[in-house]
Design an enzyme around this catalytic site. Structure first.
Site, PDB file in Angstrom:
ATOM      1  CG  HIS A 288       7.351  -0.217  10.075  1.00  0.00           C
ATOM      2  ND1 HIS A 288       7.478  -0.528  11.402  1.00  0.00           N
ATOM      3  CD2 HIS A 288       6.955   1.087  10.038  1.00  0.00           C
ATOM      4  CE1 HIS A 288       7.162   0.517  12.147  1.00  0.00           C
ATOM      5  NE2 HIS A 288       6.840   1.511  11.342  1.00  0.00           N
ATOM      6  CG  ASP A 289       6.021  -1.834   4.690  1.00  0.00           C
ATOM      7  OD1 ASP A 289       5.583  -2.454   5.682  1.00  0.00           O
ATOM      8  OD2 ASP A 289       5.382  -0.934   4.110  1.00  0.00           O
TER       9      ASP A 289
ATOM     10  CG  ASP B 190       4.131  -0.092   1.662  1.00  0.00           C
ATOM     11  OD1 ASP B 190       3.524  -1.158   1.764  1.00  0.00           O
ATOM     12  OD2 ASP B 190       3.920   0.881   2.417  1.00  0.00           O
TER      13      ASP B 190
ATOM     14  CB  THR C 201       4.783  -4.235   2.577  1.00  0.00           C
ATOM     15  OG1 THR C 201       4.419  -3.757   1.286  1.00  0.00           O
ATOM     16  CG2 THR C 201       5.989  -5.137   2.470  1.00  0.00           C
TER      17      THR C 201
ATOM     18  CG  PHE D 214      -1.912   1.019   9.596  1.00  0.00           C
ATOM     19  CD1 PHE D 214      -2.961   1.896   9.853  1.00  0.00           C
ATOM     20  CD2 PHE D 214      -1.622   0.713   8.272  1.00  0.00           C
ATOM     21  CE1 PHE D 214      -3.705   2.450   8.822  1.00  0.00           C
ATOM     22  CE2 PHE D 214      -2.347   1.265   7.231  1.00  0.00           C
ATOM     23  CZ  PHE D 214      -3.391   2.138   7.504  1.00  0.00           C
ATOM     24  CG  ASN D 215       0.372  -3.175   7.334  1.00  0.00           C
ATOM     25  OD1 ASN D 215      -0.060  -2.098   6.917  1.00  0.00           O
ATOM     26  ND2 ASN D 215       1.625  -3.558   7.150  1.00  0.00           N
TER      27      ASN D 215
ATOM     28  CG  ASP E  32      -0.212  -0.053   2.558  1.00  0.00           C
ATOM     29  OD1 ASP E  32       0.987  -0.455   2.588  1.00  0.00           O
ATOM     30  OD2 ASP E  32      -0.822   0.302   3.587  1.00  0.00           O
TER      31      ASP E  32
ATOM     32  CG  ASN F 253       0.353   3.203   4.304  1.00  0.00           C
ATOM     33  OD1 ASN F 253       0.149   3.123   5.508  1.00  0.00           O
ATOM     34  ND2 ASN F 253       1.373   2.614   3.715  1.00  0.00           N
TER      35      ASN F 253
END
Ligand code: BDR
Ligand code: CA
Length: 324
Positions: free
Chosen positions: A253-254, A31, A139, A180-181, A26, A55
């Protein structure tokens, strides 16, 4: 301890025999950096990309995916994901990624238009056509991957592994319990975690240590090519939000979900049975890890816990160097 991988999955990525992968995200600054890393690695062969709403709206994340692919010369099919999570309304993260979902540096316009069918269908086509099992790298929220599993259960055996960014055994970031994801589409996440497909979970436990500091942005910028300059700009933007929360750097993160495929030696974690909470007043979207093994259930995910931060930054510098 770095390098102490469990036996849930060992990748033998090599330039001679690249791992076929599907990128599902996203984008989103982190990402986008995950896709830069994936595109730079000769041990990975990207079959296609799919966008998911997370996102930002699906229109915006799809447009961003197309722009990133144009920047990276990633000439593979792109499909637009579903406009909303499986059973819920979207939640967007415009506070983190901005109005466009990828605010910051200017980007080229997409070269390819998305295929005229769904993300799940594009994934299914790639799985069918691949002569070996494929690794999916989600991701964002797991809406597309869950749709794939619901619509094409017969293709499960063609999915070698899912290396995902999502969740957190110890904490959340969007609520005290949920990352979040997973929060955006917990029903989809539950389908994926319950699928019996080997999973590597790059959750907040590890990704909040995948910090890129302002001095690292300069190392990246110094590489000087177009991709390096854009990545440095993305990091600046992404850091801005996190700095206000007290982070010493940008948690990318991703990119950890991709790192797990190419540099497992700089990561460590453990096998856990992870359940996704889909209801509840306080804990919806939590990834509940059976740390004390009280459920009697076998592990369904290799949950990453630690990363060698310096080696991770070196990996990102090496990634942008790939682009000339
Ligand atoms: C996740 O949420 C999104 O905002 C990021 O792109 C990342 O996938 C981190 O919680
Ligand atoms: Ca993301």
């Amino acid at each position: 301890m770095i390098g102490n991988r469990s036996n849930i999955q060992t990748f033998h990525a090599s330039t001679e025999h690249p791992i076929p992968i599907i990128l599902d995200g996203d984008p989103g600054h982190d990402d986008a950096i995950a896709w830069v890393l994936a595109r730079s690695r000769p041990e990975l062969r990207i079959l296609c990309a799919t966008s998911v709403c997370g996102n930002q709206t699906i229109e915006k994340t799809t447009y961003n995916a197309g722009r990133i692919m144009a920047l990276l010369g990633m000439d593979v099919p792109l499909a637009m994901g579903l406009p909303k999570p499986l059973f819920r309304d979207p939640i967007i993260a415009d506070t983190v990624h901005g109005k466009t979902g990828l605010d910051g540096p200017d980007l080229p316009e997409p070269v390819r238009t998305p295929v005229p069918y769904s993300a799940a269908e594009l994934m299914a086509r790639c799985l069918k056509e691949s002569d070996e099992p494929v690794v999916i790298v989600p991701t964002g929220p797991l809406t597309n991957v869950a749709s794939l599993l619901l619509l094409y259960p017969e293709l499960k055996s063609k999915i070698r592994h899912i290396s995902l960014m999502g969740g957190g055994i110890a904490r959340g970031n969007w609520t005290p319990a949920a990352e979040f994801n997973i929060l955006v589409d917990p029903d989809a996440a539950k389908i994926v975690f319950d699928s019996d497909i080997p999973i590597t979970m790059a959750g907040l436990d590890v990704t909040e240590q995948a910090l890129v500091y302002p001095e690292d942005f300069e190392r990246i910028r110094h590489v000087g090519n177009d991709v390096a300059l854009v990545v440095a700009g993305w990091l600046e933007f992404f850091y801005h939000f996190h700095q206000a929360l007290g982070y010493p750097g940008a948690p990318v993160h991703d990119a950890v979900a991709v790192t797990a495929l190419v540099r497992p030696d700089i990561l460590s974690g453990k096998d856990l049975y992870v359940q996704v909470e889909t209801t509840g007043e306080f804990c919806r979207g939590a990834t509940v890890g059976d740390i004390n093994r009280v459920s009697g259930k076998p592990a369904n995910a290799y949950c990453l816990k630690d990363i060698d931060r310096v080696a991770f930054v070196d990996l990102l510098v090496e990634a942008v160097n790939y682009f000339g």
